[in-house]
Design a protein around this motif. Structure first.
Motif, mmCIF file in Angstrom:
data_model
loop_
_atom_site.group_PDB
_atom_site.id
_atom_site.type_symbol
_atom_site.label_atom_id
_atom_site.label_comp_id
_atom_site.label_asym_id
_atom_site.label_seq_id
_atom_site.Cartn_x
_atom_site.Cartn_y
_atom_site.Cartn_z
ATOM 1 N N THR C 74 -76.511 -18.166 32.357
ATOM 2 C CA THR C 74 -75.107 -18.024 31.504
ATOM 3 C C THR C 74 -74.139 -16.765 31.189
ATOM 4 O O THR C 74 -74.368 -16.495 29.793
ATOM 5 N N ASP C 131 -76.631 -18.847 26.945
ATOM 6 C CA ASP C 131 -77.657 -19.752 26.380
ATOM 7 C C ASP C 131 -78.576 -18.774 25.507
ATOM 8 O O ASP C 131 -79.079 -17.836 26.693
ATOM 9 N N ALA C 191 -78.664 -23.833 26.115
ATOM 10 C CA ALA C 191 -76.797 -23.259 26.357
ATOM 11 C C ALA C 191 -76.323 -23.266 24.353
ATOM 12 O O ALA C 191 -76.487 -24.654 24.100
#
Lengths: 97, 495, 499
Positions: C74, C131, C191
């Motif tokens: 991410t 994350d 996350a």
């Protein structure tokens, strides 16, 4: 049953030979003895209480023998090569196959 | 893949390499180039087709010649075997390119024997991965042995001939131990089909003995510590494309069989003691292999010892399979580890071969400063090393992550710790070489001759290993789907 | 929507693509290589400027790439990531200009610039990581890409230093990997979230989370050079000056410090970790490191080593600020991330200039150099004053907030640590400045030969140093301006503390 125990004995003998022996040919023989032992066990397993023996193990042993023969041939060829090289006294040299 | 069924691909995967092997032998070295191209394109295509079919449609069974079990020969392809075939295809494709360039001149004796033997080996490997019954596995196992021994001995050098002899004898002993196990199984249950055997096996002593014989035979061939002693000599002395295939695929074939048996045939018979013994041996292999790799004076031996260490991981995590909740994760991790190692190790050996070509020898001392002469190969070696160390984003990292997660979930902290330590040791031996390559001392070898094909082949495999981390998720999904499908199949059979 | 996905990708690729191209270019295409490095750096800076505006207006930039089962990579731009990314984009541009000048006619330039760009890509990835897994991936990549830079010279000493560096950082990485997997197992997610994502778990998993916290801090502490994990940093000084500048100001130590910030604020949450009693040990470790680094710096004659120990000391201000649990102290810590970067890179640029133009490596060789290289030494002086914390320079702003925050958190002794450190900073920087400007070149003992024909450094080396020195003055003077780091850090703190 007798055959099966004979087979086990042969396997043990071959295994011992494989571990204990140094000479190349002897080691090839040891592997073959071991192989014969396994084949014997397979044949023994084909026996049935009644009727004709089970054909499948026979087919397996036949195939196994073919494989063993070719493997032995290769092993002997390699052993010969090593012996040649030792005789020529140039163990590190290139040898034409 | 339209219009051609997965079964056709399955047969082509086995038939094509064998046919080409015979053709290469009959036509002789004149046709080497064509054989290399044909094999390098056609076999991977068939393998990809098979893998696609297996992933989309589920496991395939095929009875050769229409003869059903127990008389006929069954071929069986599922996700595990499909991916192994695919690994062989990728490594094989690059090996074809690399081998053609590496062996060069068509008149050379070794290149005459290379193509038939290598294609024979490829076919035998595919046949092994796709074999569906215990005896067929034995035959393919022997075929793999004979072809690889021939490849090791190919150059005719005394060192490699001796190494190949030792390899042959031990491999034969391993195969016979395996065959003994098969004999016990057959005597007990009267079937050879792997799936059927799995349904019948229990915890009785005959099953356990069979399990032990099969496993011992296979770990001898998979070079698990302390039965690894034949591997470094054989893999280190063979020509680079051969070493690549041996380390990436051949030992993996034996491991594949261990996994196949433990997953499908033996779950009921495997004891905790047995799995922990294997795990302990795996841990010992990681440490011993790494320590040897840190000490050896030659680059190819370093890579070969690294294989010993990396194989240790595969066995280290076997106890985790006993925890049903972690099974899918462990299988995913093992498959990814095997694939990543296959790609990375083949890349590393090919890079080593390219450097050896330039330096004339693979002694560490002579390779000082080699990065000046073969930067691509050194880079490829380092990238492959990232996967071997288990650093992101390589396939080795993804596999390690999944396995670490599984070992923490089942409270196996020791296994987790050994995995982490193994990664650091791997970094130790990889960077040992990188230091040598970066050395400022004037490089002794040739700076002019570059072998671009060799270097870029290694790079391609190393990149594949590096990017394989992104395949971990799809593989985990396939494994989970296959596991779910397997359970429903069983559920249908049982009532 | 596409822009919000594309932006993080472009920022990442703006240094990754040049890196790959540089490796593929023939080694003698120096001009093209320089153009690509600079082009990438400029493009990155432009995109970062756009993103800054966007993040300020609460626009989300988020990109996910499937990676591990259930755990995609991410890239997510929040206020905190923009802070580091702006710093790295800006300083990368300067360092690239500097490196092109510094490595003129040096060997292996292709390798250097290739890995240099890769290293910046990894830093960008760290900044944008949404994350802990993504963070870990880029953190390890940073280790790998800086290794060739530290080992660049290829001498036995450089290789040895690189080996030490690798041993420390890979060991830290292994600890980090274990902690991350464990945390994932416990929490089921990784996350980052403002104010942390573990609040609900503290009650039942308290002891486990405590262990994981210290494993994470130990893992990041290696790169952040927390004593006793700092051993690699002074040794890594054998690397070329641009590398040292980058390691100290932007990439490696900042990655470690940034990791600590992320763990404390976005994994555990400052308030949660304060309640769990995790912060006091961190305060102690950071305080000890601050004093220890300064004391060791006093004893170094080698200029770069002195600067290295100064870094050990200064970077811990960031951890210190976070660990006090008060918003103002955290503000001081966060803003020091940028302030220390700008000042320290100036010092390393100057040290590089001294070595390159005058062959000066030691403080004792610097007598009177200020008159021969006035611009370089002027930049050095400004940055050193900033480090000491003299108002109104950047360092003062950070230290002031740290002190006020410490008082607010009822940890008065921390102020004593800050004052001690300030005095020690003065004790090791002022003699350098004095020697350089006021000491007479001593011609009797032959030392004058050291820089007999020394002249001011050429402009690619000088301009970046002057610019960053000016910057460290501006961000201190106009600390309350709209676009200053302090204002931005306040924005971060508002979002972190939910104020």
């Amino acid at each position: 049953m007798l055959y099966a125990f004979g087979g086990v004995a042969l396997v043990c003998l071959g295994l011992y030979g494989l571990v204990a022996l140094e000479h190349m040919l002897r080691r090839i023989l040891a592997v073959n003895v071991m192989g014969t032992g396994v084949f014997l066990i397979l044949i023994a397993s084909a026996a049935r209480a009644e009727g004709a023996p089970d054909p499948v193990p026979h087919a397996m042993v036949l195939t196994g023998i073919v494989v063993a023969v070719s493997a032995t041939a290769l092993a002997v060829a390699l052993a010969c090569r090593v012996a040649e090289q030792e005789q020529e006294g140039r163990p590190e040299g290139e040898v034409k196959p | 893949m339209i219009g051609v069924g997965a079964e056709t691909w399955l047969i082509l995967c086995i038939a094509l390499p064998f046919t080409l092997a015979v053709a290469a032998y009959v036509v002789g070295p004149r046709a080497n180039l064509y054989v290399a191209w044909l094999a390098g394109l056609a076999i991977p295509l068939a393998s990809a087709g098979l893998c696609y079919g297996v992933v989309t449609e589920g496991a395939i069974r095929y009875a050769v010649g229409g003869w059903d079990q127990p008389l006929g020969i069954a071929l069986h392809a599922d996700v595990l075997s499909g991916l192994m075939v695919l690994l062989s295809a990728v490594v094989g494709l690059v090996t074809c390119l690399y081998g053609h360039r590496y062996l060069g001149g068509a008149d050379d004796a070794s290149s005459r024997s290379y193509w038939p033997l290598w294609l024979m080996l490829w076919g035998a490997l595919n046949a092994l991965f796709l074999a569906g019954d215990a005896f067929n596995v034995y035959v393919t196992l022997e075929l793999v042995t004979l072809a690889s021994v021939g490849l090791v001995a190919m150059t005719g050098k005394a060192v490699s001939v001796r190494a190949s002899f030792r390899y042959l004898i031990l491999a034969l002993a391993g195969s016979l131990a395996y065959l003994l196990g098969v004999a016990l199984l057959y005597a007990q249950h009267g079937v050879l089909d792997l799936v059927m055997l799995g349904e019948q096996l229990g915890t009785d002593w005959a099953s356990v003995a069979a399990c032990a014989a099969v496993t011992v035979g296979l770990i001898l061939k998979a070079a698990l510590f302390p039965m690894h002693f034949w591997l470094p000599a054989a893999h280190g002395s063979a020509p680079a494309p051969v070493s690549a295939v041996l380390s990436a695929l051949v030992v993996k074939a034996s491991f594949y069989l261990v996994l196949r048996y433990w997953l499908d045939v033996f779950p009921a018979s495997v004891t905790d003691v047995g799995s922990f013994v294997l795990s302990g041996l795996g841990a010992a292999a990681i440490i011993w292999g790494s320590v040897q790799a840190l000490r050896t004076p030659r680059l190819k031996l370093l890579v070969a010892y690294s294989t010993v260490a990396q194989l240790g991981y595969l066995f280290l995590v076997l106890p985790l399979l006993r925890d049903a909740a972690q099974r899918d994760a462990v299988v995913t991790g093992l498959i990814c580890l095997a694939l990543a190692h296959g790609l990375a190790k083949a890349g590393a050996f090919m890079a080593a071969g390219a450097m050896q070509r330039v330096a004339g020898d693979d002694g560490m001392h002579g390779l000082r400063g080699v990065s000046v002469s073969t930067p691509v190969a050194v880079f490829a070696f380092a990238l492959a090393g990232i996967s071997l160390m288990g650093l992101p984003p390589a396939g080795g990292f993804g596999a390690k992550w999944v396995l670490l997660d599984a070992s923490i979930a089942s409270d196996n902290w020791l296994i987790a710790a050994i995995m982490l330590a193994g990664g650091l040791l791997a970094a130790g031996y990889i960077f040992r070489f990188i230091r040598v390559a970066f050395h400022t001392e004037e490089f002794a070898g040739s700076v002019v001759t570059r072998h671009r094909t060799l270097e870029w082949s290694a790079m391609a495999l190393a990149l594949a290993a590096l990017l394989m981390g992104f395949l971990v998720e799809p593989i985990s999904i396939w494994v989970a789907n296959a596991g779910a499908a397997g359970t429903t199949q069983l559920a249908e059979v049982v009532p | 929507m596409t822009a919000s996905v594309l932006m993080p990708l472009i920022v990442l690729l703006s240094s990754l693509v040049p890196a790959v191209l540089i490796f593929l270019l023939p080694a003698d295409r120096h001009w093209l290589r320089g153009a690509m490095s600079l082009g990438g750096a400029t493009l990155k800076l432009a995109i970062v400027a756009i993103m800054l505006w966007g993040v300020f207006h609460e626009q989300t930039y988020r990109l996910t790439i499937p990676f591990l089962p259930g755990l995609p990579l991410t890239l997510h731009a929040d206020a905190l990531s923009m802070f580091l990314i702006t710093l790295s984009a800006l300083l990368w541009l300067f360092t690239t200009i500097y490196a092109i000048g510094y490595l003129d006619n040096a060997p292996h330039r292709r390798r250097f610039f290739g890995f240099f760009s890769l290293c910046v890509s990894a830093t960008v990835g760290i900044a944008l990581a949404g994350d802990l897994l993504t963070f870990l991936v880029f953190y390890e990549l940073l280790t790998l890409t800086t290794y060739p830079l530290v080992a660049h010279r290829g001498s036995a000493k450089a290789l040895q230093a690189a080996r030490t560096y690798l041993t420390y950082t890979l060991g830290g990485g292994a600890v980090l990997l274990l902690a991350t997997v464990w945390l994932y197992h416990v929490a089921g997610t990784l996350a980052f979230r403002e104010q942390g994502f573990l609040n609900g778990l503290v009650a039942e998993q308290g002891p486990t989370l405590t262990v994981i916290f210290f494993l994470l801090i130990a893992g990041f502490g290696v790169k952040a050079a927390l004593v006793p994990l700092h051993g690699w940093l002074p040794k890594a000084m054998v690397a070329p000056a641009p590398v040292s500048a980058l390691l100290h100001a932007v990439a490696v130590v900042k990655a470690g410090a940034f990791g600590i910030v992320r763990v404390v604020s976005d994994v555990y949450g400052i308030e949660t970790s304060d309640q769990m009693g995790l912060l006091l040990p961190l305060t102690l470790a950071a305080s000890f490191t601050i004093v220890y680094g300064s004391v060791r710096a006093l004893a170094q004659d080698d200029l770069k080593r002195r600067l290295a120990y100064s870094t050990v000391s200064q970077v811990s201000y960031i951890a210190l600020g976070l660990s006090l649990g008060s918003p103002i102290a955290a503000l001081g810590g966060i803003v020091h991330l940028v302030h220390q970067g700008v000042m320290k890179i100036t010092l390393f640029f100057c040290a590089g200039n001294l070595a390159e133009s005058a062959g000066i490596y030691r403080v004792s060789q610097m007598r009177g150099i200020g008159r021969r290289m006035p611009w370089t030494m002027a930049a050095f002086t400004v940055a050193a004053f900033g480090m000491i914390g003299i108002p109104p320079l950047a360092g003062f702003v950070s230290k002031w907030h740290l002190g006020v925050g410490a008082a607010a958190a009822n940890q008065g002794w921390v102020i004593a640590v800050l004052v001690t450190s300030g005095l020690l900073n003065a004790a090791y920087f002022l003699p350098i400045i004095h020697t350089a400007w006021f000491a007479v070149e001593n011609s009797v003992n032959g030392k004058s030969d050291d820089h007999k024909d020394a002249a001011e450094a050429k402009w690619p080396l000088l301009a970046p140093a002057l610019f960053t020195a000016a910057l460290s003055m501006i961000i201190g003077l106009f600390a309350t301006a709209d676009a200053s780091p302090l204002t931005w850090a306040t924005l971060i703190m508002r979002r972190e503390f939910g104020l």
